[in-house]
Design a protein around this motif. Structure first.
Motif, PDB file in Angstrom:
ATOM      1  N   LYS B 176       0.817  -1.138  -0.064  1.00 41.37           N
ATOM      2  CA  LYS B 176      -0.016   0.117  -0.165  1.00 41.37           C
ATOM      3  C   LYS B 176       0.829   1.107  -0.145  1.00 41.37           C
ATOM      4  N   LEU B 177       1.932   1.246   0.755  1.00 40.72           N
ATOM      5  CA  LEU B 177       2.929   2.358   0.659  1.00 40.72           C
ATOM      6  C   LEU B 177       3.468   2.609  -0.657  1.00 40.72           C
ATOM      7  N   ALA B 180       1.050   4.487  -2.806  1.00 40.88           N
ATOM      8  CA  ALA B 180       0.911   5.921  -2.887  1.00 40.88           C
ATOM      9  C   ALA B 180       2.283   6.569  -3.075  1.00 40.88           C
ATOM     10  N   VAL B 181       3.557   5.837  -3.133  1.00 39.40           N
ATOM     11  CA  VAL B 181       4.610   6.611  -3.347  1.00 39.40           C
ATOM     12  C   VAL B 181       4.863   6.580  -4.980  1.00 39.40           C
TER      13      VAL B 181
ATOM     14  N   LEU C 177       4.624  13.828  -1.069  1.00 39.02           N
ATOM     15  CA  LEU C 177       5.362  12.597  -0.604  1.00 39.02           C
ATOM     16  C   LEU C 177       4.682  12.582   0.742  1.00 39.02           C
ATOM     17  N   ALA C 180       1.303  11.745   0.746  1.00 38.36           N
ATOM     18  CA  ALA C 180       0.784  10.441   0.268  1.00 38.36           C
ATOM     19  C   ALA C 180       1.046   9.394   1.512  1.00 38.36           C
ATOM     20  N   VAL C 181       2.180   9.654   2.258  1.00 32.74           N
ATOM     21  CA  VAL C 181       2.641   8.548   3.152  1.00 32.74           C
ATOM     22  C   VAL C 181       1.860   8.689   4.740  1.00 32.74           C
ATOM     23  N   LEU C 184      -1.059   6.739   6.346  1.00 32.12           N
ATOM     24  CA  LEU C 184      -0.675   5.482   6.442  1.00 32.12           C
ATOM     25  C   LEU C 184      -0.367   5.059   7.747  1.00 32.12           C
TER      26      LEU C 184
END
Lengths: 331, 331, 331, 331, 331, 331
Positions: B176-177, B180-181, C177, C180-181, C184
């Motif tokens: 999942k990370l 996103a990246v 970035l 996005a991270v 989580l």
């Protein structure tokens, strides 16, 4: 062609303004471009005696496309002096497929006949005592494709035993060293040491390229001979069971894989594992001792190199991290 | 038996002078010998909530031989205080085979249902675009034995995600990370990153034991999950060709093996290779970021541990090589 | 003058024996002395496309005194070949003050419009939730002098984002970035991460010079952007209280200063502190990931550089401590 | 109260079964919980002579809430032997605010009178020659709040000069060392060395807590005395201009900040910069020499410690990374 | 001969196309071979002012055999420009034995008269208090052969005090530094520090060659001045007892040998032992401080070197592992 | 006395509440002081089988003064259990001088007769070929005092061959290893390797104490066996010339000293020099291999130690920096 056996002109012997014509190893072939935007070819032309940089000033790109970056070619040209060094101006070049005879002139080879060394190695492997380990050795020896590679492959790109047959030569030397040392240490399993040494560098057959100028295969860079040696053993051990019905003792494959994975000793020297059995420790130590003695004796007591400064010390040797004192005071 | 679901007495809740009877995890079972040369049993008795040291003063050796050093047993005994800590005096012990239901009480498990996480992972793998990579993923997913291990295995013995299902949980988090990246870096091959993350730690199923107190298998010590992951991919890629006739792109297996071999980043951290592709670099970085965020958030913002000193800093965390400041000044 | 927009001759395009006349960046201007003790000028002449070494054989010292060692000058001269490379023989040189328009031809600039990136960054900062942190961001954004520097400054002298606007580009990329991270990882304070990333490299505006050839200011060498970033925050936080009456939460400034001081991760990489909060750890990791992805993608997948050797591997990259395998096997 | 001057019972002198009553330093106060879930207080009770662990078995939580984790308290209790060591059973405890007179019994103090040392330091600072540096020194000396902290602060938590007034003592020793050494090196700027030494550790007043058991402040952990010393100089140098109209020479503040930032020598020893001027190098070397001589003379030639093993060598000293040979063969 | 005192032409002053004739230091004399296989001589010709590379195109091998690789020769030849540098074409060369007067022109010498420095050193040694240590110093001072070497020897091949008399100069400087520092540390044995500093580098007389271009003797490479200094003291201490009947205190020789063996501080810097007495620690620290101040002041504040780039920073200094900021902001 | 040969009660066999009376090795004898300020004696009482901690509660100081901190004593007392371990309560103790026969019971001894090993070593030294090296060996062998020490001395305090005669045993093993390995490397000087191995550790006779519990002499800590071995050779080589008139070849002593100084390989492992001749490299490698094989075989295949955890791995071995896998899969 000019390089009929017997009258081949080796690169080490070339003088300025000398014409050559013959099959040579070509490496690092690249397209350069002059400031006037004219393309030219630069590459390294070599044979078993050495290398010379080369330029070809008039090239058409279709020819270039036909040349591999590293390989063999028939070359015609003339030497000239440039900034104190010799270089070769190529007039004609085309891909070539050397005969085995020519090959022997193009790449450095072992000082002893390969089959003689291989027979000696087989003799030692015949002394393995454990039947399953013996069967495993047989499966390797029966793999003609692999053994042919093993007999050809150098032991390294340049550091030591860097010649065709070098891997076999190095492996044989180690196995003989083990034969001398193992009896001094009761409790040690001689079969594991001998088999471990036979297998420890076999992955080099996938790591290196040696059908042209020695170098690393892509797989050698990204995977390396250490992991590939362990994968080869994974396959071969299944083959033993499949073909001979013989069951390798529990843990035997694991321990041999461990020897392969750990034979460089430390992670920062490339080991995937540090040695954790007496046999793995000995394999690492013997490999180390053999490489160091090879390099130090060659540098301090070998034939005088061109770089020799004439004093009592060699230049700093990168792999030994020191310079060496050459005189033997008792000689 | 006393440990019927619902009224099990967890180790963390035990008081002194309390009797217990039930199935527990037993580890480090060893024969001690008093100065009077009488044998006694010492071991560690645990469940998912914690552990307590235990002694059994009267043992006969045949019973002892029947106990595995690490495993499960039905235990009766009584707690007592010893040098400030609780210990358990065992009166009766015999090997036991826990039911799946009991098992859930004996080993720590993931906070989320395993099948739910696995379905989520399958959904991401379904987004792989390259058909051969997709086929490779299918071959893994179709290996029921391996997938069952993958769903059970912890991600580590103790550092992070150290619970049944932890490997799956960690892998899912990473995938999942990556989702996103990856879009932020054009030029990156998303399939290689996702597939690399799916495979990077699969060798842990052979490295760790987790059908009893978590620990390293012998193979985990001598070979390790990194090399075993590469060997598994060697087998699986041959299976793809054999079973689907689909040919993996030249270099694809090599590059995925390279990701597995290099995902620890540095040789001194266990990597067999340093990362040499953008995808391998990203896999290593994401693995690193996820482990560090898991550990730092757990230590600084997680439930207050017993070791908590009550100040603003945690104790030094070995894996982060620092202590942490706990307060969130904006909270 | 010859360099009217539209017909400027860029250095990368120069051929031998070509005359130039125009404003260029001049760096490393030094007085040489021939063996006959005649003074001559040597320097490097550059524009946004590249650099060429230059000599001026007849100089009078008063002119020399008027030239800054690094700066801009109107230059007339002619190219010639020297030892295989092009060099420039200067016939006339005098200090010059480029117009903003000329400036864009002299130094490399960001690929995207600066104001567009700045607006995007402001939009993210507008999502800060804590009112005092928001007020702090406003104090920075309202400092027109600092923001102008922030928009111009490169992110580094040469390693990555080495162009006008590079610091803004790098900061914006990191903030995205983080966006996005961060979701989580529950428990993480998003405001601290976003604000920390906004501020982490602001000290570069004092560390680097970028109104001529990029380099380090004396203060950059002796103090560095890490400590200067912390000092700037010391001033700005006092300004917040002075100007808005708003009190920053206890510890908030300290924790943000800690993020700035620790964002290089390790002392040997320049960090004044190792990261000791989850937010500081994440800022360091994201900064690291972004720099590594930028460098590896540029080297392995970017436009083919002149140094490209034509094989499957790049040259060794100093900052990644490895060479890279270029092919994407799925592409 | 029992601890009237003259008849105070110091902790180092306590015997078992002795009653005490008086004001003591209390640190690490924490709530423990017996297995029966009864809360108890554990803490460390100390004075300038040493420390003893303490327990209070009957506590009510409201009392506990009133005690700081580290601070001072009036304590009544009785000593007892526990596992070979003395411990204190507390019967009564309440927060206390020691008088300055009591304070001198509670924390270790410098061997010489503080004002005498401070006067000596002022005398050296009076020899500064450059008027602006002299003005800067005056601004520091005139900051009564800071100077009071400077006079009280220890030089370190425990390694060397760990007593009230220790920072002043250490600074004075260094300044005298500089006075002896500087004249041997022409070309060195004595003012920068003396001023640099005066300022180099001033940030310790923010790094350490010393109004109770010595320790690190949160800011000490997250920012550190090195960066805080540079920030203090940033403020003070602005104050000089504001208050005296005197302009510090260009670069002078930067070079003094550099001395502060680099006085630990290497990044891995905490330096934010390596020393880059002769004066910064000397400040670092003198600081190093003084700490090493203090520690080695104390360990090898100082009063015999309780840990003394009676042989010719001390125990390994962590900070010197060796043990020391104690005998002076000429003594 | 042309080099009569007063009109010698120093190498640093030579212009192109200038004839020279005189005695020079010759080093690295080697036989080269042109591509046409003609032998030629290459060597370095130097005097106290500098060095120039030289070639002699027509040599007969008997002459060559008469030349030492490093030594002195009468040389006639003419300078010419080659690739931007001056080189010397030798027309005539023959071994020569310089007079002491000529010698002073050939090798760099100390700035102060040697006998003056030696007298100063003797004066300090006269202040030694312990009679046996004093006797030991006398035995050294009475060894005329050794003292002559001590007065001539440089302190290092190139790093610092690299001139005839440099070892004496460095030793004297250290002894004076000790005299300034020792009184600040009560408990320290001044005699051991002073004697230790007198002896610490005496082994350099065997490590270095300095009767021609400075370099390392074979013994210097294989044994080193540190161990040889300890061996010399072994001999001298026996001589004290033999000649004076005076018994050195038990341990005194051992402790002085320890100072010699440990004065480089760390094994990786060449120390055979880490310093384990306060006196050994001080000797190491002072040696370190003196070398670092010598190098940093020379580089930052010394006469402007030819390599000076004209900015505010020096080039990176290998021995200090940094570049230096040159301006003194208060000067 | 109770310890007549044949009925000595070894420490390893003692049970609780057992009385002993006899001569034992006593080490670490120290005066303790109870909280009531009563002095008591604590020490370690040992024999060749092991050690036990001991206390004597009633001591008068004059007796204490007569006991050496490490030595031998006649001891009467009774064992008791204390915190799970056995300790000895001494009732009577007085200094004693063990007979040689008793000595053999007090310290561990080599498994083979010392004279037998020594004869074997002499036989190898008799094969030295160069007459001067042979003469040098004779001078060593004729030094009865030194040879007696050589025969008694252990090879190390605890790591390997830690028993009386251990140095001889280790040296003999190495010489035999050299005899096996040297013939495989033509170009190597066998005499230098054999003589180098004979001498490499002789300095241990000065480094260690072994006439009581093994430990380091002060000289061992401050000078070490490496430098002392070189000093011994310095003396012996002069003795050769003095006594036999035989001149050692130029450089021979230097090269042998170099072997001694470099046999630990790296400075950080204690080497004063890195090995710079093939013979020095081999001596280091063989010493390394022998120590590692001794330690790994003892740990993995030796008699089961008390610390054995019962699994497949040993505990981490400090000197090998790993744990070892014990099973031999082929056994």
């Amino acid at each position: 062609m000019a390089d009929a056996p017997g009258n081949r002109r080796y690169i080490i012997d070339l003088l300025p303004s000398e014409r050559i014509a013959g099959v040579y190893a070509v490496s690092n072939a690249q397209l350069g471009r002059t400031r006037n935007d004219k393309p030219y070819l630069r590459c390294i032309v070599g044979d078993r005696s050495g290398e010379v940089t080369a330029r070809m000033w008039t090239v058409d790109e279709s020819l270039l496309a036909s040349l591999p970056p590293d390989g063999f070619a028939y070359v015609e040209g003339e030497t000239q002096k440039y900034q104190g060094d010799l270089q070769l101006i190529i007039q004609h070049i085309e891909p070539a497929d050397p005969t085995p005879e020519q090959m022997r002139d193009l790449l450095p080879v072992a000082p002893r006949p390969i089959e003689e060394m291989f027979a000696e190695l087989q003799a030692v492997l015949a002394t393995l005592e454990h039947p399953a380990i013996k069967a495993l050795a047989q499966v390797y020896l029966a793999d003609k494709f692999l053994m042919d590679q093993f007999k050809q492959c150098p032991a390294a790109k340049s550091a030591h035993h860097a010649y065709l047959g070098g891997l076999l030569d190095h492996t044989l030397g180690l196995v003989k060293l083990a034969a001398a040392v193992a009896p001094l240490y009761p409790g040690l399993n001689r079969d594991l040491v001998v088999m471990g040494l036979f297998l420890h560098d076999l992955g080099k057959t996938r790591e290196l390229v040696y059908d042209r100028a020695f170098g690393y295969a892509d797989r050698g860079e990204l995977i390396g001979h250490i992991v590939d040696g362990a994968i080869m053993l994974h396959d071969k051990s299944q083959q033993v069971m499949r073909e001979t019905g013989q069951r390798l003792p529990a843990n035997a494959v694991m321990v041999l894989q461990h020897i392969i994975l750990s034979h460089h000793g430390l992670p920062e020297h490339g080991a995937a594992r540090v040695p954790m059995t007496p046999e793995a420790i000995l394999v690492h130590q013997l490999d180390n001792i053999d490489a160091k003695m090879y390099m130090s004796l060659a540098a301090a007591r070998g034939p005088k190199s061109k770089k020799d400064l004439g004093g009592n010390f060699t230049e700093r040797l990168w792999a030994l991290d020191t310079k060496l004192f050459k005189p033997d005071p008792l000689a």
